[in-house]
Design a protein around this motif. Structure first.
Motif, mmCIF file in Angstrom:
data_model
loop_
_atom_site.group_PDB
_atom_site.id
_atom_site.type_symbol
_atom_site.label_atom_id
_atom_site.label_comp_id
_atom_site.label_asym_id
_atom_site.label_seq_id
_atom_site.Cartn_x
_atom_site.Cartn_y
_atom_site.Cartn_z
ATOM 1 N N UNK A 114 -27.083 1.127 22.900
ATOM 2 C CA UNK A 114 -26.263 0.500 21.954
ATOM 3 C C UNK A 114 -25.814 0.711 20.589
ATOM 4 N N UNK A 115 -25.939 2.667 20.523
ATOM 5 C CA UNK A 115 -25.535 2.916 19.103
ATOM 6 C C UNK A 115 -23.497 3.373 19.465
ATOM 7 N N UNK A 116 -23.209 3.899 21.231
ATOM 8 C CA UNK A 116 -22.184 4.483 21.237
ATOM 9 C C UNK A 116 -21.341 3.024 21.338
ATOM 10 N N UNK A 117 -21.984 2.322 22.245
ATOM 11 C CA UNK A 117 -21.296 1.102 22.727
ATOM 12 C C UNK A 117 -21.272 -0.033 21.740
ATOM 13 N N UNK A 118 -22.097 0.126 20.183
ATOM 14 C CA UNK A 118 -21.406 -0.609 19.001
ATOM 15 C C UNK A 118 -20.171 -0.208 18.706
ATOM 16 N N UNK A 119 -19.901 1.008 18.751
ATOM 17 C CA UNK A 119 -18.705 1.478 17.596
ATOM 18 C C UNK A 119 -17.201 1.367 19.092
ATOM 19 N N UNK A 120 -17.979 0.397 20.138
ATOM 20 C CA UNK A 120 -16.603 -0.226 20.652
ATOM 21 C C UNK A 120 -16.470 -2.087 20.787
ATOM 22 N N UNK A 160 -21.533 -5.565 23.155
ATOM 23 C CA UNK A 160 -22.735 -5.614 22.597
ATOM 24 C C UNK A 160 -23.279 -5.865 24.164
ATOM 25 N N UNK A 161 -24.601 -5.709 23.976
ATOM 26 C CA UNK A 161 -26.073 -5.165 24.751
ATOM 27 C C UNK A 161 -26.773 -5.076 24.630
ATOM 28 N N UNK A 162 -27.583 -6.012 25.865
ATOM 29 C CA UNK A 162 -29.642 -5.995 25.448
ATOM 30 C C UNK A 162 -30.049 -4.854 24.761
ATOM 31 N N UNK A 163 -30.864 -5.068 24.142
ATOM 32 C CA UNK A 163 -31.505 -4.190 23.430
ATOM 33 C C UNK A 163 -32.521 -3.053 24.572
ATOM 34 N N UNK A 164 -32.783 -3.144 26.196
ATOM 35 C CA UNK A 164 -33.300 -2.633 26.989
ATOM 36 C C UNK A 164 -33.176 -1.845 28.098
ATOM 37 N N UNK A 165 -33.276 -0.646 28.263
ATOM 38 C CA UNK A 165 -32.384 -0.249 29.944
ATOM 39 C C UNK A 165 -32.855 -2.398 31.045
ATOM 40 N N UNK A 166 -33.656 -2.011 30.902
ATOM 41 C CA UNK A 166 -33.981 -3.472 32.469
ATOM 42 C C UNK A 166 -33.338 -4.328 31.680
ATOM 43 N N UNK A 174 -20.462 -2.258 32.119
ATOM 44 C CA UNK A 174 -20.152 -3.495 31.100
ATOM 45 C C UNK A 174 -18.960 -3.469 30.228
ATOM 46 N N UNK A 175 -17.493 -2.766 30.428
ATOM 47 C CA UNK A 175 -16.346 -3.060 30.256
ATOM 48 C C UNK A 175 -15.466 -3.185 30.784
#
Length: 156
Positions: free
Chosen positions: A58-64, A67-73, A143-144
């Motif tokens: 989440x932290x890395x992808x938020x920089x770009x 937006x992703x869900x919270x859990x790995x699952x 996801x991108x």
């Protein structure tokens, strides 16, 4: 005259520091990951003070602005599935480390390596070919697919 030179030099330093800060906000994927390399593992963590695996994503992808869900699952159901042999940098790789489905995630960085927040060593790189990970690999997701985001993540 000395005061004027010192003022100009000081302004140049401040201006270049500002430019560096602006550049840092537009870091590539590698730079974004490198900036938090070694950050300790923290269950539930989503900040540079400590990450769990999906919090790191989440932290890395938020920089770009991705937006992703919270859990790995839940992240393992986003985007499109990618075969392991077709992985590209920026794809997410998922593992079953708990014995009950997807429980760990990392970012594929290329050359068979992925970055992740390890519960024992924090943010680090590992190879997909390592026994531990190759036996636990479940799936990968892209996801991108937005061209503008890809250009930010992988500037030329």
């Amino acid at each position: 005259m000395k005061k004027w030179i010192l003022s100009v030099a000081g302004a140049a330093v401040l201006f270049s520091a500002g430019a560096g800060s602006a550049f840092a906000s537009q870091a590539s994927l590698s730079e974004a990951v490198d900036a938090v390399m070694g950050t300790p593992y923290k269950w539930g963590g989503t900040t540079a003070e400590g990450f769990d695996c999906s919090g790191f994503i989440l932290y890395v992808f938020n920089q770009f602005d991705v937006k992703l869900s919270r859990t790995s699952e839940s992240q393992s159901k986003e985007g499109i599935e990618v075969a392991q042999e077709d992985l590209q940098p920026g794809d997410l790789v998922f593992f079953n480390t708990s014995g009950s489905g997807v429980s760990h995630v990392g970012i594929y960085m290329g050359d068979g390596q992925f970055a992740h927040s390890s519960s024992s060593k924090g943010v680090k790189f590992n190879k997909l070919s390592e026994d531990y990970y190759s036996k636990r690999f479940v799936t990968a997701r892209r996801v991108v697919d937005d061209t503008d985001v890809m250009q930010k993540m992988f500037p030329q």
